[in-house]
Enzyme design. Structure first.
Site, PDB file in Angstrom:
ATOM      1  N   GLU A   1       0.829  -1.203   0.000  1.00 18.56           N
ATOM      2  CA  GLU A   1       0.000   0.000   0.000  1.00 18.56           C
ATOM      3  C   GLU A   1       0.865   1.255   0.000  1.00 18.56           C
ATOM      4  O   GLU A   1       0.598   2.230   0.706  1.00 18.56           O
ATOM      5  CB  GLU A   1      -0.957  -0.010   1.191  1.00 18.56           C
ATOM      6  CG  GLU A   1      -1.980  -1.141   1.140  1.00 18.56           C
ATOM      7  CD  GLU A   1      -2.906  -1.153   2.327  1.00 18.56           C
ATOM      8  OE1 GLU A   1      -4.130  -1.039   2.112  1.00 18.56           O
ATOM      9  OE2 GLU A   1      -2.412  -1.270   3.469  1.00 18.56           O
TER      10      GLU A   1
ATOM     11  N   GLU B   1      -5.191  -8.902  -0.570  1.00 14.47           N
ATOM     12  CA  GLU B   1      -5.907  -8.605   0.664  1.00 14.47           C
ATOM     13  C   GLU B   1      -7.275  -8.058   0.270  1.00 14.47           C
ATOM     14  O   GLU B   1      -7.374  -7.057  -0.440  1.00 14.47           O
ATOM     15  CB  GLU B   1      -5.139  -7.581   1.492  1.00 14.47           C
ATOM     16  CG  GLU B   1      -5.558  -7.475   2.938  1.00 14.47           C
ATOM     17  CD  GLU B   1      -4.719  -6.464   3.701  1.00 14.47           C
ATOM     18  OE1 GLU B   1      -5.303  -5.492   4.191  1.00 14.47           O
ATOM     19  OE2 GLU B   1      -3.486  -6.654   3.770  1.00 14.47           O
TER      20      GLU B   1
END
Length: 335
Positions: free
Chosen positions: A157, A261
């Protein structure tokens, strides 16, 4: 999704190779002198993960913030999903030691370990400049001593502004330089058992940054791993949550895509969203998806979201039916 990161307790840094080989049924070859002048010879990994880079089926995985030895999430997921996961993802902080025994336990029981390495207490510029090379060398040697494969995500991220290594905190060029430094040190240590997973968050209202400047290059990446959730802000359909990001990435990389995820928040649309997720992922040709099966506040807020499969009988049934229909869940082939 911003998940609370936990610093795990360091494990024994060195382990007898013979002891690990008793736990894992994998074979290969490695060797050679260390490429970095002035450092000790590194143990070469016995396991070669190259045969796993292009899976023939779709993996089904689970992620949480516990250590590999805390196996309860695997047992719970197997009960809820109707089958054991193929991937068990977990988090470690920068500076933590790798746990060869715990990861060997996962691999022995059918899960590909996936480590999300979080650089929360260091700067990417320091990593890129070589200031943490001693730690990277130690980590590389520890991972090499584990005679099995490891999917490794570093600074995931990176396009998320909530991370200290994200936009407004670190430039994309610094992320790329740090990624390459870590990768290059591993290569110098002859580590062959790592699958390198580049894991941006999907491009949405909270993460609008272009992804190409963050990409280290095909020579440094094995899988693209996307992170995105069906929730109250973004994520009402695969076509809006994942497809635009996949199209953007396709302009500069053709690496296999893993949804690294994801989850579906509890709502009156949860069953429909689960069906949409699996059908969209299968149609898009991803190599698998990793489910976040916990309760957690939505990023940037205090709204507690329930991502678990078992929030309702309907959600559980939808998960089992759609994952089976889409061909998710297969043993990794290593030959």
């Amino acid at each position: 999704m911003a998940i609370a990161r936990r610093r795990s307790c360091p494990t024994v840094a060195a382990i007898l190779m013979a002891a690990v080989s008793l736990l894992v049924s994998a074979c290969g070859a490695g060797g050679g002198d260390d490429a970095r002048a002035g450092t000790a010879t590194a143990p070469a990994a016995h396991f070669d993960a190259s045969s796993m880079l292009k899976p023939s089926g779709r993996a089904l995985g689970v992620v949480d913030d516990k250590t590999p030895w805390q196996y309860g999430i695997v047992t719970t997921f197997a009960e809820e999903a109707g089958r054991a996961p193929d991937i068990r993802e977990y988090y470690d902080s920068w500076g933590d030691d790798f746990d060869p025994e715990g990861n060997a336990y996962l691999w022995q029981h059918g899960q590909l370990p996936m480590l999300a390495l979080v650089p929360s207490d260091t700067s990417l510029t320091d990593i890129a400049a070589g200031k943490d090379d001693a730690y990277i060398q130690r980590l590389a040697d520890q991972i090499a001593s584990y005679d099995g494969p490891l999917a490794l995500s570093f600074a995931g991220e990176m396009n998320g502004p909530w991370n200290s290594w994200g936009p407004k905190h670190t430039k994309p060029a610094d992320f790329v330089a740090a990624w390459k430094r870590v990768h290059d040190v591993f290569a110098e240590r002859h580590v062959t058992n790592v699958i390198w997973v580049w894991t941006p968050h999907v491009v949405d209202t909270g993460t609008p940054a272009a992804l190409r400047p963050y990409y280290p290059g095909d020579a440094y990446v094995d899988w693209v791993g996307l992170i995105g959730y069906y929730g109250p802000i973004d994520g009402v359909a695969f076509s809006s949550l994942f497809t635009p990001t996949m199209r953007q990435i396709a302009d500069f990389s053709d690496k296999p895509v893993l949804i690294a995820e994801t989850g579906v928040a509890q709502s009156d649309q949860k069953e429909a969203h689960i069906r949409d997720l699996f059908r969209g992922a299968a149609k898009a040709g991803v190599i698998g998806l990793v489910w976040y099966d916990q309760r957690k506040d939505w990023p940037g807020g205090k709204q507690l979201m329930d991502w678990r499969i078992s929030t309702s009988t309907g959600a559980r049934a939808a998960f089992q039916v759609e994952s089976g229909r889409g061909g998710f869940g297969h043993p990794f082939k290593t030959d």
